[in-house]
Each structure stands twice: as structure tokens, then as C-alpha cells.
Design an enzyme around this catalytic site. Structure first.
Site, PDB file in Angstrom:
ATOM      1  N   ASP A   2      -5.223   8.857  10.667  1.00 18.70           N
ATOM      2  CA  ASP A   2      -3.852   8.483  10.992  1.00 18.70           C
ATOM      3  C   ASP A   2      -3.374   8.995  12.335  1.00 18.70           C
ATOM      4  O   ASP A   2      -3.678  10.118  12.727  1.00 18.70           O
ATOM      5  CB  ASP A   2      -2.899   8.975   9.892  1.00 18.70           C
ATOM      6  N   GLU A  26       0.862  -1.181   0.000  1.00 15.76           N
ATOM      7  CA  GLU A  26       0.000   0.000   0.000  1.00 15.76           C
ATOM      8  C   GLU A  26       0.890   1.220   0.000  1.00 15.76           C
ATOM      9  O   GLU A  26       1.699   1.379   0.905  1.00 15.76           O
ATOM     10  CB  GLU A  26      -0.766   0.100   1.324  1.00 15.76           C
TER      11      GLU A  26
END
Ligand SMILES: Cc1ncc(COP(=O)(O)O)c(C=O)c1O
Lengths: 449, 277
Positions: free
Chosen positions: B74, B63
Site C-alpha cells: 500500500d 472490497e
């Protein structure tokens, strides 16, 4: 680098006087009470899957509450007996001389408890949090207005409150941090990204994902994922409803124009809503033009942004050609946000409302003028609406028909908040502080007293 | 070195590079190992080198994240890395260089993980076309739900790209059905309610999410968020089709460069385990 034009804008923007919205909608089609999730091509839920269940729960709770007389009575009671509603509508006769002689009426949200319109939304959402059985609310804040309002509602209703605030803002607004702490809230300085309001929202969303079982995210403006834009508007609709009733009573007719400042757009959508279906009433939103839109240092999101997604909604957005959010700039912390609520994006596209930038300098001139002509110190956010009212007043009185006088034109201004918080900024701006005084030192730091 | 051809020439209707990579691992009796790194951290060439190193040390899928100004899903480690990438001048179109640089040299399926606004800004169809041309497998979309994905559904069909949507412990059975149906390649099962970042234990919720995804018809469900050790990989490999590691790899790259990424990949791959046949 900077997008200074956007092609997506539709015609009709400068067509003041006609009702371009009628070209999009039948003349008797209502624009009021738009339920979301979409406002034309805007709105929706551009959000992590983890939060969708919480948004669904919130939406369902909100829909049920709206239909529940017990809830609406609770809101009405808090509005009257805690926030101090209805707020006054005050005619500003001396200020009006600087707006072409049009009659100017101020909707006095500055007189609400905590000093701005923000209280309308936090009381409603805190009640919903209780209904959902949540024990904790989180909020983002820029200068601290929404943080203080959230801490207030949390104290009143016995909820734990955590406020995310950019580290730089915490330093500059130390007294608002102290206010929130006095009210029992915890203030978390945000050191991520650009350390501004948008990063405070990011951190609040991260908290929400991790604590969604116990926690409601008390978003401070009419932006974000569905149901926030429609829900925050609902709690602010009282501004427009009262204004409409009061202007009919005091002036005997509807105004020619209603004006408000636009950060995320909550006070503006609240007052606009009362007049949305009165197609003769022009609606104006004034965005922060900062140092001037040509400088690149501004927060004129609708004027210069282009559609994108941020914080859960599709709307106009200040972004670079890579889709990265750009930093906004304004002398007013409450307007310093690179996004805007989706319903405003829609009202702009269909031409029902018009959005224009006001520079820091124009806002500060209007700020000083209101102080000196009416004895009212407005919030610097609000000063953008006042500067806009001066422009609109001059325009409206420039093309009078034979036999008409300037005072035949009527403008209602959303006086969204009081300026106590901005005294140090203003004193520094107008050079009122003696050199090397303690106050000047504080003001140079941007402290708001 | 590339050992088999998995380029667009084979990408007929329904062919999924991500599914093929997971199935290859499955035939070897193990779960697939999936590794994340943000593009341009600290620079584009390092991302390519680290991606190749991951592929050569046991990573089945890779990824590549697009650094974005507002990464709400995140945690701190990835935020700091993406801020550094942006400060170092990363631009979105460089992600296609990274994808091409890795797929030219390896067999790994390379997905791009991205918040939605950069894709919208470039244009969904334009983005999809360039990703396919670079040899990319598809997109993982942390803030795009199928409800808003009409344009992406269309473009991904046109270019034969994988659509990896997320499902979470909070996902309702009804949404699980819809999300699994909209996905292509695999579904990304979020292990905990939270953001990316290493955790000492991966919640029991992860298994329930994977079971629910399988029950809703998902042929491949991979678990991510908080996984950082070979032990955790082994734990998850027992019930999931793939295990996704992010923060730990980013920290390894930050602290020890490409060799550290290679070493951690090798170590993690010991956890994918031989499932008893
Ligand atoms: C007094 C005042 N007016 C306006 C705003 C801008 O917010 P909104 O556009 O949501 O009304 C703020 C925000 O802090 C404010 O404090």
C-alpha cells in the site's frame, strides 16, 4: 494483549547436553546447507506476486553463482583482500574468569572492514546484483550498520545505493547517516508506521516492487522470503568454517558450546552452521530481552513470539492477538526487530539450538567487562552474546565430573561487531559524560559517535 | 434495499458471489465496478455506511480491507487511513461486522482484502467460517500466493468462498496458468509494478496482464492499482471484466465523508460503459 507464552514450542529446550535434534532426525542426517525454501514449517515466500519473478531470478543467479568457480574465487578474494578475512580467533582469558572459568574464544568479526560480520553478506549480494545486471541496490537499516556496509559494497562495485532508515533512527544516528552519505549512498528517512527497522523494510519492499528491473534488494539479515535466508546464511558460513578450523588448531578439539546474538539471525546462523552436524556442540542464540521479558519491552522473538508471517517468511514473530506486529524494544538497535530468520525457528523447534533472552542490563554489564578484561569494545548487539557466554560458562562448569577442571569446558563466541558506534550510548549508560557537555547532549539523543 | 437473495443458502458447490456480481454487470453490457475501503476508517459504522452508499450508487463488488501493521503493497493514502483505523482501536473481528452490515442492506458482493498474518493468527478455517457466516464473498490476498495457500484452498472450498489471487506484469506464463487455476471468482490484475496509489495514467502493461490472464483461462480478470477517474475506468472497461478503485475512494472518504464516496462512485460508474453487444 501481549502473548507471553506460546504453545507451539516443542519440548527439548532445556535439555542441554543431550541432542534432541536426534529425536527428529537420524543421528547422521545433516542439517548443513539446508537449501530452503522451507526449514521445517518455516520459511517460504509470503510475498506479493509482483516480486516472485525477482525472487526467482535471484535464486537462479545465486544457485549458478555458487557452482561457478569464478564467483567463489571473487568472493574469496574480496573476503581476504578487502574485508580482511580470515578474522582472528582470540582466547579471552581474563574475561573467562567471569564465565565460571570455562575457556572462552572470541571470533573476531569486529576486525572485519566496516567493523562487523555484515560485510560478508553485502559483498556477496552486491556481486550477485552485478551478475543480474542490476545497477542499483536498496537496503534497510536500523542503527546504520547494514546501511553503512551496503553503501560500502555499492561504492566498491560501482552501484547506486539507497538506504531506508526510520526517521527517528536517522535523527539518533546522524553520524551513521553521514557515513553512508560520505560513501555515496542516499539515505531515505522512513516516516511510515512505527518509523522503525520493520517499517524501513516495508519501504524498501515498496521501492523494490516499483524498481525491480534495475534494483536488487540487499536484505541485511538471514530472514525474508526465499532465497534470502539460505543465501544470507551462505555468505556468512565462512564465520563458522573458520571458527571450527581455528578452535581445532588452538584447543585441539571442538568446543562444548557456540554462542551468538540473534537479531534477524545472520551472524548466529553463520557461526552455527560450521558446527550444526557436530552434535556434541551446544548452540545458543541470545535475543534482546530489553527491560526484561516480563516487561513487554523486549525483542525476544523466539522466546516469546509465536509463528506468523512477516516480510516474506513464516517464522516466530512478536504479534498481538490480532496478528498485528508488535513493537520491539532493545538498547541495541541491531537486535531491535520483531521477527527472526526461519532457520532459527526450525533449529529451536527441533531442539538443535537454544534461544534465551538477555536484558539490556545484563548486556551492558558484559559490555563493560569485555572492555576492562580484554581491551576490546564490543558492539552492544554482541554484548548480548557475551552475557550469554557468561551464563553458559557458569552452567557448563557447574557439573564437572570428578577430575575435570573448569578450563576443560570451551565456548566459542561470535564477536559480531565492534562498539565504536555505541560509545555515546555506553558513556551515557555508565554516566561517564560531564553534565552539560556537548557529548552528553548528543548521547541523550541516542547519538552513536 | 436487497433485491435478490445471494446469501449462503444459494452457495452450492461452485457458486461464486464475486463471479455472479461480475456476470450481472456483463449481462448489462458493462464492466463491473469494484471499490475498496479499509474497515474502521475512521470507525466501523462509517465503513458500513460508506459501503452501503457505494453499493447504492453503482458499485458491483466491495472490497473491505483489514488494517494491518505492515502493509507492504500500500501507498501513503491507504497506509495513513489504516494507521488511523488501528489508532482508533480497530480489531480484526470487526471486519465481520462490516461485511454483515453491508450485505444485510445491499446486493453487492463483499470481499475482504487482507494481508495474510491476521488470517493466520485467527486461524484460516475459523476466519473462513466467520466470513461466510457474515455473508462475505471471499478474500483478496495481496501477500499470499497459491504456492503457500494450501490451507486457504481447503477452507475456501469448504465454505464456498472466492479466492482472489493477484497477477502482475512480472508474472511468468507458467505462474499465470497456476494462479488462474487456483483463483475463484476473478483474478486481480495488477496494472503496474508498484503499490496502491492514484496515478495519472494506468500503464499499457495492464492490458497485457488481462490478455495473458484470459489466455490462461481466466473467465474474469479485473484491473486494479492506480485507477482514480471515470476516464481511466472507461479505458480499462474496454478490455477487462472489472475495474478496481481504492485510493481515490479512501481520499474521498477522508476529505468529504460518506457523501463524497457516494458522489465519486456515481461518477466512476459512468465509465464502466456499454460495451457494444
Ligand atoms: C554487530 C552486530 N551484531 C549483530 C547484529 C544483529 O544482526 P544478525 O542477527 O543478523 O546477526 C547486528 C545488526 O545490526 C550488528 O550490527
Amino acid at each position: 494483549m501481549t502473548d507471553t507464552t506460546h504453545q507451539d514450542k516443542q519440548a527439548g529446550q532445556d535439555d542441554a547436553g543431550s541432542n534432541p535434534a536426534d529425536a527428529f532426525l537420524g543421528h547422521d542426517e545433516t542439517l548443513r546447507h539446508a537449501p530452503g525454501p522451507y526449514f521445517g514449517a518455516y520459511g517460504g515466500r509470503w510475498m506479493p506476486e509482483s516480486l516472485i519473478a525477482a525472487l526467482d531470478e535471484l535464486q537462479e543467479t545465486f544457485e549458478k553463482a555458487k557452482a561457478d568457480p569464478e564467483f567463489t574465487a571473487q568472493v574469496a578474494d574480496l573476503n581476504r583482500n578487502y574485508a580482511g578475512r580470515p578474522s582472528l580467533l582470540t582466547e579471552a582469558k581474563r574475561f573467562a574468569e567471569h564465565a565460571g572459568g570455562a575457556r572462552i574464544f572470541l571470533k573476531r568479526e569486529d576486525l572485519n572492514h566496516t567493523g562487523s560480520h555484515k560485510i560478508n553478506n553485502v559483498l556477496g549480494q552486491a556481486l550477485l546484483a552485478k551478475r543480474m545486471g542490476k545497477t542499483r541496490v536498496i537496503a534497510e537499516t536500523g542503527a546504520g550498520q547494514h546501511g553503512v556496509a551496503s553503501a560500502t559494497a555499492a561504492a566498491l562495485l560501482g552501484l547506486e545505493c539507497v538506504v531506508y532508515m526510520g526517521a527517528e533512527d536517522c535523527r539518533r544516528q546522524a553520524l551513521n547517516v553521514a557515513r553512508m552519505q560520505l560513501l555515496g549512498a542516499e539515505v531515505v528517512p522512513v516516516t511510515n508506521g512505527s518509523q522503525t527497522l520493520k517499517d524501513a523494510i516495508n519501504d524498501a519492499l515498496r521501492d523494490w516492487v516499483a524498481n525491480v528491473d534495475t534494483t536488487h534488494y540487499l536484505l541485511g539479515t538471514a530472514a525474508g522470503a526465499h532465497p534470502f535466508p539460505a543465501m544470507v546464511r551462505y555468505f556468512h558460513e565462512v564465520i563458522g568454517e573458520e571458527s571450527r578450523e581455528q578452535i581445532l588448531e588452538q584447543a585441539g578439539r571442538l568446543p562444548d558450546a557456540v554462542v551468538a546474538c540473534v537479531g534477524g539471525g545472520s551472524n548466529a546462523i553463520g557461526i552455527f552452521h560450521g558446527f550444526l552436524d557436530d552434535r556434541s556442540v551446544q548452540l545458543y542464540g541470545f535475543e534482546a530481552g530489553g527491560d526484561g521479558v516480563e516487561s513487554g519491552r523486549h525483542a525476544a522473538t523466539i522466546t516469546l513470539g509465536r509463528p506468523g508471517v512477516l516480510h516474506g517468511a513464516r517464522s516466530y514473530l512478536m504479534q498481538d492477538e490480532d496478528g498485528q506486529t508488535m513493537e520491539s524494544h532493545s538498547i541495541s538497535a541491531g537486535l531491535d526487530y520483531p521477527g527472526v530468520g526461519p532457520e532459527h525457528a526450525y533449529l529451536s523447534d527441533i531442539g538443535r539450538a537454544h534461544y534465551e533472552p538477555i536484558t539490556d542490563a545484563e548486556a551492558m554489564e558484559a559490555f563493560q567487562l569485555l572492555c576492562r578484561t580484554e581491551g576490546i569494545i564490543p558492539a552492544i548487539e554482541t554484548a548480548h552474546a557475551l552475557a550469554g557466554a557468561m551464563k553458559v560458562g557458569r552452567r557448563l562448569t557447574a557439573d564437572l565430573a570428578p577430575g575435570e577442571v573448569p578450563s576443560d569446558r570451551i565456548i566459542v563466541v561470535s564477536l559480531s561487531g565492534r562498539g565504536d558506534k555505541d560509545v555515546a550510548t555506553a558513556a551515557e549508560y555508565f554516566d561517564l559524560l560531564p553534565d552539560d557537555s556537548a557529548e552528553q547532549e548528543i548521547a541523550q539523543e541516542g547519538e552513536q559517535l | 434495499m436487497k433485491t435478490s437473495q445471494t446469501g449462503t443458502s444459494q452457495a452450492g458447490a461452485g457458486y461464486s458471489k464475486a463471479a455472479a456480481a461480475i456476470d450481472r454487470a456483463r449481462r448489462e453490457g458493462r464492466a463491473a465496478l469494484i471499490g475498496y475501503l479499509p474497515a474502521g476508517f475512521p470507525d466501523v459504522q462509517t465503513t458500513i455506511d460508506a459501503g452501503i452508499a457505494m453499493a447504492r450508487n453503482g458499485m458491483d463488488l466491495i472490497e473491505i480491507g483489514i488494517p494491518y501493521s505492515d502493509p507492504v503493497m500500500d501507498g501513503r493514502v491507504i497506509q495513513d487511513a489504516t494507521v488511523e483505523a488501528l489508532n482508533n482501536g480497530f480489531t480484526v473481528s470487526q471486519v465481520f461486522d462490516v461485511v454483515e452490515g453491508i450485505t444485510r442492506e445491499t446486493d453487492a458482493a463483499v470481499l475482504v482484502m487482507t494481508y495474510w498474518n491476521p488470517v493466520m493468527r485467527l486461524g484460516v478455517r475459523e476466519f473462513a467460517g466467520r466470513l461466510a457466516a457474515a455473508g462475505g464473498a471471499g478474500l483478496i490476498t495481496p501477500d499470499l500466493i497459491p504456492d503457500e495457500a494450501a490451507e486457504w484452498l481447503e477452507a475456501s472450498e469448504e465454505f464456498g468462498l472466492d479466492r482472489v489471487f493477484l497477477v502482475a506484469p512480472s508474472t511468468s506464463p507458467e505462474r499465470m496458468q497456476r494462479t488462474v487455476a487456483a483463483s475463484r471468482g476473478f483474478v486481480y490484475a495488477v496494472s503496474v509494478m508498484g503499490v496502491t496509489g492514484a496515478r495519472t495514467s494506468v500503464g499499457a502493461a495492464a492490458r497485457a496482464v488481462v490478455d495473458a490472464a484470459h489466455a490462461a483461462g481466466a473467465e474474469r480478470a479485473c484491473v486494479g492499482l492506480g485507477v482514480s477517474t471515470a476516464g481511466q475506468v472507461a479505458e480499462i472497461a474496454a478490455y477487462a471484466d472489472g475495474v478496481i478503485v481504492g485510493t481515490a475512494l479512501v481520499a474521498a472518504l477522508r476529505d468529504g465523508g460518506v457523501p463524497a464516496v457516494a458522489a465519486l462512485t456515481k461518477e466512476l460508474s459512468t465509465g464502466t460503459g456499454k460495451k457494444s453487444a
